[in-house]
Design a protein around this motif. Sequence first.
Motif, PDB file in Angstrom:
ATOM      1  N   PHE A   9      -3.295   0.215   7.814  1.00  0.00           N
ATOM      2  CA  PHE A   9      -1.971  -0.221   7.294  1.00  0.00           C
ATOM      3  C   PHE A   9      -0.846  -0.248   8.207  1.00  0.00           C
ATOM      4  O   PHE A   9      -0.946   0.732   8.866  1.00  0.00           O
ATOM      5  CB  PHE A   9      -1.683   0.472   5.873  1.00  0.00           C
ATOM      6  CG  PHE A   9      -2.640   0.073   4.684  1.00  0.00           C
ATOM      7  CD1 PHE A   9      -2.909  -1.342   4.414  1.00  0.00           C
ATOM      8  CD2 PHE A   9      -3.158   1.160   4.072  1.00  0.00           C
ATOM      9  CE1 PHE A   9      -3.929  -1.462   3.164  1.00  0.00           C
ATOM     10  CE2 PHE A   9      -4.242   0.886   3.224  1.00  0.00           C
ATOM     11  CZ  PHE A   9      -4.686  -0.325   2.927  1.00  0.00           C
ATOM     12  N   MET A  10       0.326  -0.968   7.979  1.00  0.00           N
ATOM     13  CA  MET A  10       1.335  -0.790   8.852  1.00  0.00           C
ATOM     14  C   MET A  10       2.011   0.596   8.872  1.00  0.00           C
ATOM     15  O   MET A  10       2.185   1.313   7.637  1.00  0.00           O
ATOM     16  CB  MET A  10       2.311  -1.850   8.460  1.00  0.00           C
ATOM     17  CG  MET A  10       3.708  -1.851   9.484  1.00  0.00           C
ATOM     18  SD  MET A  10       4.813  -2.789   8.675  1.00  0.00           S
ATOM     19  CE  MET A  10       4.013  -4.424   9.351  1.00  0.00           C
ATOM     20  N   GLY A  11       2.123   1.412  10.031  1.00  0.00           N
ATOM     21  CA  GLY A  11       2.702   2.690  10.054  1.00  0.00           C
ATOM     22  C   GLY A  11       1.448   3.686   9.690  1.00  0.00           C
ATOM     23  O   GLY A  11       1.709   4.889   9.681  1.00  0.00           O
ATOM     24  N   ARG A  12       0.388   3.275   9.621  1.00  0.00           N
ATOM     25  CA  ARG A  12      -0.820   4.284   9.202  1.00  0.00           C
ATOM     26  C   ARG A  12      -0.848   5.453  10.147  1.00  0.00           C
ATOM     27  O   ARG A  12      -0.962   6.508   9.714  1.00  0.00           O
ATOM     28  CB  ARG A  12      -2.040   3.420   9.047  1.00  0.00           C
ATOM     29  CG  ARG A  12      -3.311   4.470   8.928  1.00  0.00           C
ATOM     30  CD  ARG A  12      -3.132   5.109   7.511  1.00  0.00           C
ATOM     31  NE  ARG A  12      -4.518   6.284   7.303  1.00  0.00           N
ATOM     32  CZ  ARG A  12      -4.793   6.793   6.273  1.00  0.00           C
ATOM     33  NH1 ARG A  12      -3.853   6.438   5.178  1.00  0.00           N
ATOM     34  NH2 ARG A  12      -5.611   7.526   6.045  1.00  0.00           N
ATOM     35  N   ILE A  17      -9.378  -6.476  -0.084  1.00  0.00           N
ATOM     36  CA  ILE A  17      -8.806  -5.222  -0.398  1.00  0.00           C
ATOM     37  C   ILE A  17      -8.590  -4.847  -1.777  1.00  0.00           C
ATOM     38  O   ILE A  17      -8.647  -3.690  -2.326  1.00  0.00           O
ATOM     39  CB  ILE A  17      -7.636  -5.110   0.333  1.00  0.00           C
ATOM     40  CG1 ILE A  17      -6.819  -3.416   0.389  1.00  0.00           C
ATOM     41  CG2 ILE A  17      -6.003  -5.898  -0.114  1.00  0.00           C
ATOM     42  CD1 ILE A  17      -6.559  -3.126   1.585  1.00  0.00           C
ATOM     43  N   ASP A  40       1.015   3.689   1.999  1.00  0.00           N
ATOM     44  CA  ASP A  40       1.579   3.952   3.240  1.00  0.00           C
ATOM     45  C   ASP A  40       2.961   3.359   3.278  1.00  0.00           C
ATOM     46  O   ASP A  40       3.843   3.784   4.185  1.00  0.00           O
ATOM     47  CB  ASP A  40       0.733   3.534   4.525  1.00  0.00           C
ATOM     48  CG  ASP A  40      -0.454   4.471   4.794  1.00  0.00           C
ATOM     49  OD1 ASP A  40      -0.116   5.648   5.033  1.00  0.00           O
ATOM     50  OD2 ASP A  40      -1.738   4.206   4.715  1.00  0.00           O
ATOM     51  N   ASP A  72       8.923   1.211   5.269  1.00  0.00           N
ATOM     52  CA  ASP A  72       8.270   0.010   6.384  1.00  0.00           C
ATOM     53  C   ASP A  72       8.234  -1.397   5.736  1.00  0.00           C
ATOM     54  O   ASP A  72       8.015  -2.143   6.614  1.00  0.00           O
ATOM     55  CB  ASP A  72       6.962   0.673   6.878  1.00  0.00           C
ATOM     56  CG  ASP A  72       7.093   1.901   7.633  1.00  0.00           C
ATOM     57  OD1 ASP A  72       8.090   1.871   8.368  1.00  0.00           O
ATOM     58  OD2 ASP A  72       5.940   2.557   7.785  1.00  0.00           O
ATOM     59  N   ARG A  90      -8.496   2.893   7.674  1.00  0.00           N
ATOM     60  CA  ARG A  90      -7.153   2.256   7.356  1.00  0.00           C
ATOM     61  C   ARG A  90      -6.142   1.933   8.544  1.00  0.00           C
ATOM     62  O   ARG A  90      -6.186   2.713   9.201  1.00  0.00           O
ATOM     63  CB  ARG A  90      -6.298   3.050   6.279  1.00  0.00           C
ATOM     64  CG  ARG A  90      -7.207   3.266   4.907  1.00  0.00           C
ATOM     65  CD  ARG A  90      -6.077   3.683   3.842  1.00  0.00           C
ATOM     66  NE  ARG A  90      -6.887   3.695   2.632  1.00  0.00           N
ATOM     67  CZ  ARG A  90      -6.897   4.743   1.738  1.00  0.00           C
ATOM     68  NH1 ARG A  90      -6.070   5.794   2.028  1.00  0.00           N
ATOM     69  NH2 ARG A  90      -7.642   4.753   0.753  1.00  0.00           N
ATOM     70  N   VAL A 102      -4.110   9.782   9.686  1.00  0.00           N
ATOM     71  CA  VAL A 102      -3.129   9.582   8.956  1.00  0.00           C
ATOM     72  C   VAL A 102      -1.549   9.809   9.276  1.00  0.00           C
ATOM     73  O   VAL A 102      -0.558   9.739   8.554  1.00  0.00           O
ATOM     74  CB  VAL A 102      -3.195  10.630   7.604  1.00  0.00           C
ATOM     75  CG1 VAL A 102      -3.017  11.943   7.687  1.00  0.00           C
ATOM     76  CG2 VAL A 102      -2.602   9.762   6.345  1.00  0.00           C
ATOM     77  N   GLY A 103      -1.425   9.753  10.785  1.00  0.00           N
ATOM     78  CA  GLY A 103      -0.202   9.718  11.423  1.00  0.00           C
ATOM     79  C   GLY A 103       0.706  10.823  11.053  1.00  0.00           C
ATOM     80  O   GLY A 103       1.958  10.604  11.282  1.00  0.00           O
ATOM     81  N   ASP A 152       0.949  -1.185   0.110  1.00  0.00           N
ATOM     82  CA  ASP A 152      -0.015   0.102  -0.053  1.00  0.00           C
ATOM     83  C   ASP A 152       0.739   1.350   0.075  1.00  0.00           C
ATOM     84  O   ASP A 152       2.177   1.283   0.089  1.00  0.00           O
ATOM     85  CB  ASP A 152      -1.174  -0.037   1.038  1.00  0.00           C
ATOM     86  CG  ASP A 152      -0.017  -0.236   2.584  1.00  0.00           C
ATOM     87  OD1 ASP A 152       0.337   0.665   2.949  1.00  0.00           O
ATOM     88  OD2 ASP A 152      -0.178  -1.404   2.741  1.00  0.00           O
ATOM     89  N   ILE A 190     -13.318   2.340  -1.240  1.00  0.00           N
ATOM     90  CA  ILE A 190     -11.861   2.543  -1.778  1.00  0.00           C
ATOM     91  C   ILE A 190     -11.154   1.309  -1.182  1.00  0.00           C
ATOM     92  O   ILE A 190     -10.218   1.005  -1.473  1.00  0.00           O
ATOM     93  CB  ILE A 190     -11.437   3.936  -1.717  1.00  0.00           C
ATOM     94  CG1 ILE A 190      -9.990   3.890  -2.292  1.00  0.00           C
ATOM     95  CG2 ILE A 190     -11.239   4.281  -0.194  1.00  0.00           C
ATOM     96  CD1 ILE A 190      -9.672   3.760  -3.511  1.00  0.00           C
TER      97      ILE A 190
END
Lengths: 166, 403
Positions: free
Chosen positions: B375-378, B185, A18, A41, B373, B354-355, A16, B216
């Motif tokens: 996702f890793m690090g999001r 997804i 991100d 990441d 969302r 969104v971090g 993704d 989305i």
Amino acid sequence: MKYEGNTHVYAIDNIDTDRIIPGKYTKTLDTSIFANHVLEDLDPEFAQNVQTGDILVADNNFGCGSSREQAPIAIKSAGISIIIARSFARIFFRNAVNVGMPVIEVPRHNIEPEDKIEADLSQGKVHNITKGEVYEGTKMPVVMLSIFNAGGLISYLKKHKTYAPS
Amino acid sequence: MGKTIIEKIIANHSEESVNAGDITIVDVDATMATDTTAPLAIKSFEEMGGEQVQNSDNTVLVIDHASPPPNEQVANLQARMRSFSREQNTHLYDIGEGIGHQIMIDHKHVRPGQIVFGADSHTVTHGALGAFATGVGSTDLAGIWLTGQTWVKVPETIKIEFEGKLQPGVTSKDIILYLVGKLGISGATYQSIEYSGSATNEMSLASRMTLANMSIEMGAKAGFVDTEGLVLKEPFEHIQPDEDAKYSEIHKVNVSELQPQISIPHSPDQVVNASYVENTPIQQGFIGSCTNGRLEDLQAAAKVLDGKKIHPNTRLLIAPASKQVLHDALEDGTFAILTKAGATFLTSGCGPCVGTHMGIPADEENIISSSNRNFMGRMGNSKSNVYLGSPSVVARSVLHGML
Ligand code: SF4
């Protein structure tokens, strides 16, 4: 247009945006910042290891998630010459073409790390030189191809000022 | 041949009568860009040699992602948006006004049947009104500013029918999480989704926005909620699909038995019944985002937390989707219930979704968020774990210190 180079293979689906470039680095117009943090990441060593001209290979739905154009720009500024994926997320694919980042969708291939690859965008084919195999890519729609051939959407619209040049 | 909703809307905005698979050029009714995407769009617009933005009256810039700015770099990009907006006579919604997608609907920049492009993937939220709204990158958006048009490929459509009546405490968020888990997804990549059925007919506009918003997360280009049952102040034309419209897939989902759903790290489609992960310790809860930051969401949390205190090991952050939501929550007492329970209110806008700022989790922490969302690090730290659920699930989790 032919691209030849060493590959970085991430045989996973759904990488993704991100993970391509975290949101916290996107608040700038300085593309060198993207290049330093690209894919960090997913693979913290990628940004150091990548050489200009290398090829990025991934599985399905590459670039899913946000609409951030910084994602293809980050990969482009890191020096990757072309991205090969089994499939792409819609917005990522469109953004890549718009910013002049070469992308090719190749649903079936056996590319492994260390394979030497030559991708031919105009023919829509990918040669695996190491294995002596050829893979068929999906053809880009004509409108995208003309945008890509113009060097991206900025130069395309700078020249034509319209999406329907006569 | 019968047409789907998206085929009708695109045909109405193009010179051709299109069907799925065709590529055509459309007139665009409105655009939106945020502080993450507008600066790059402005740069691209200038590099294209752009002088005047087409349809400046329907061009909307919103400062919502890093709002107020956390550092000078972001502050300077936002200042550039303000000067561009003044030069070009566009709308600009400044810090604290709210999230772009909420503002577009609240301030009527989008109407049913229109085409809207936004430089943000959750632009699909406007499908709650029966508009074709989708996300593009900054340079595509700049192209629309320059020409008033863009090119689109008409997508195929998946039809989803939600039948039945929801159990108390189960919401449209649980429905859409369930669907994201089911389709995956990439389950709707390059396609549009039509949501209909007895369950959607009864939904508020806010709940419909939650549904359309997460289209989305299945990769969809657009998500339309059937406008049957939708009430707006002004009358509007209901665009319905033809009876013989062609669909790529049809799914019927009975929602009567549906339990609260949770998406577990690190992908929105990892969805389980909430009971499956109960007892997972939680350090932070977040209520907000374009998915679930509206009045009914804050009220749902207040219902759980009324007269109680959140668990001492947890923090609860709330960012209302817009200033209007904040006002409404102040007026009806929701705000007081939540702050007394221990919630911290943040500026209306994207908040920690969104971090970029305001609420980045520490290493190894578990977060339950009403956003879309994980996702890793999001949320700004790749060593933290983000779970997604409805506002009631978030409230219940911070109350007990666990999911
Ligand atoms: S709330 Fe989150 S998902 Fe929605 S627009 Fe803002 S950052 Fe994106």
